[in-house]
Design an enzyme around this catalytic site. Sequence first.
Site, PDB file in Angstrom:
ATOM      1  N   SER A 108      41.771  39.892  39.210  1.00 17.53           N
ATOM      2  CA  SER A 108      42.314  40.253  37.899  1.00 17.53           C
ATOM      3  C   SER A 108      41.168  40.517  36.934  1.00 17.53           C
ATOM      4  CB  SER A 108      43.177  39.101  37.371  1.00 17.53           C
ATOM      5  OG  SER A 108      43.295  39.150  35.971  1.00 17.53           O
ATOM      6  N   SER A 109      41.430  41.315  35.921  1.00 18.60           N
ATOM      7  CA  SER A 109      40.389  41.642  34.936  1.00 18.60           C
ATOM      8  C   SER A 109      39.997  40.432  34.089  1.00 18.60           C
ATOM      9  CB  SER A 109      40.865  42.768  34.021  1.00 18.60           C
ATOM     10  OG  SER A 109      42.063  42.407  33.364  1.00 18.60           O
ATOM     11  N   CYS A 110      40.777  39.331  34.162  1.00 15.70           N
ATOM     12  CA  CYS A 110      40.439  38.153  33.349  1.00 15.70           C
ATOM     13  C   CYS A 110      39.221  37.402  33.885  1.00 15.70           C
ATOM     14  CB  CYS A 110      41.627  37.210  33.234  1.00 15.70           C
ATOM     15  SG  CYS A 110      41.973  36.323  34.752  1.00 15.70           S
ATOM     16  N   TYR A 137      42.684  30.209  35.970  1.00 18.27           N
ATOM     17  CA  TYR A 137      43.043  31.336  36.840  1.00 18.27           C
ATOM     18  C   TYR A 137      41.811  32.184  37.136  1.00 18.27           C
ATOM     19  CZ  TYR A 137      45.430  35.594  38.404  1.00 18.27           C
ATOM     20  OH  TYR A 137      45.847  36.698  39.134  1.00 18.27           O
ATOM     21  N   LYS A 141      39.891  33.107  40.772  1.00 18.34           N
ATOM     22  CA  LYS A 141      39.684  34.482  41.242  1.00 18.34           C
ATOM     23  C   LYS A 141      38.195  34.771  41.468  1.00 18.34           C
ATOM     24  CE  LYS A 141      43.862  35.892  41.695  1.00 18.34           C
ATOM     25  NZ  LYS A 141      44.364  36.258  43.031  1.00 18.34           N
ATOM     26  N   HIS A 180      54.027  38.735  31.701  1.00 16.99           N
ATOM     27  CA  HIS A 180      52.908  39.375  31.013  1.00 16.99           C
ATOM     28  C   HIS A 180      53.415  40.209  29.836  1.00 16.99           C
ATOM     29  CE1 HIS A 180      50.821  38.499  34.909  1.00 16.99           C
ATOM     30  NE2 HIS A 180      49.866  38.208  34.067  1.00 16.99           N
TER      31      HIS A 180
END
Length: 311
Positions: A108-110, A137, A141, A180
Amino acid sequence: MDKNAKIYIAGHRGMVGSAIHRKLQNEGFTNFVTRTSDQIDLRDQQQVKDFFELEKPDYVFLAAAKVGGIVANNTYRAEFLYDNLQIQNNVIHNAYLNGVKKLMFLGSSCIYPKLAPQPLKEDYLLTGPLEPTNEPYAIAKIAGIKMCDAYRDQYGCNFISVMPTNLYGYNDNYHPQNSHVLPALIRRFHEAKEQNLPEVVIWGSGSPKREFLFADDLAEACFYLMQNYNEPGLVNIGTGEDISIKDLALLVKNITGFEGGITFDTTKPDGTPRKLMDVTKLHNQGWKHKIELEEGIALAYSDFLNKYINA
């Protein structure tokens, strides 16, 4: 990938997994192995070990994860860290033990630092502190990316990592608290229209900018990279274009047909000010998205009506 190869899609019923499944079926692949979360708990080491030893898949798409929006991420911090670490540890390790030819890990981009320069280049990983609300999270990742690289280094595994931007599309999660931003807006504007409400209240100032990719475009990119990309590190998957939450809300308002007003609750958090992916690496690999945001939201809203309202 040979058309007869056995393919395991972890998370095949979710938005991402189901999109990958559809794409592979459209490309003529038929030999899928799938398990629902009722049939296998990917957090359970023994269950995953038994599954891989039984099925011996050739290729793995690791799209299973515990996911949610800002509220869910911040509320269930322990679960988001524990569950995601367990899922990816078990799947990646057993893919190695059972000779999987290639595995794709979806993140994920987070994963990027909260205040990283924009747009987000792959090189910015681990260059600063994370956004606190979804740090558990993100850490899980990041561990998954590093695990794929470590298994590549030590064991010669062809495990690759891709980091999608914010996703939406068919089979999205429209839960009132745990979804989301885009599916949450679709649901709220639809319900406001149905209830003839005078306004929709949205968290934050509306100024943060976000990038959105239709899940079927992500599936196209995943298929393309599974065929063509074999390197360590990670690849961003996105559109390279972003939109403010305010303009996104106006777009969803128009598509759902809500005629009331929009109010922004500035006492609520905005989250990261901007999160735009640098997709130069992906474009250089030869792939670009096809579905633009307005068309994609209309498709998602139609899917929402079919699955949640008409059902």
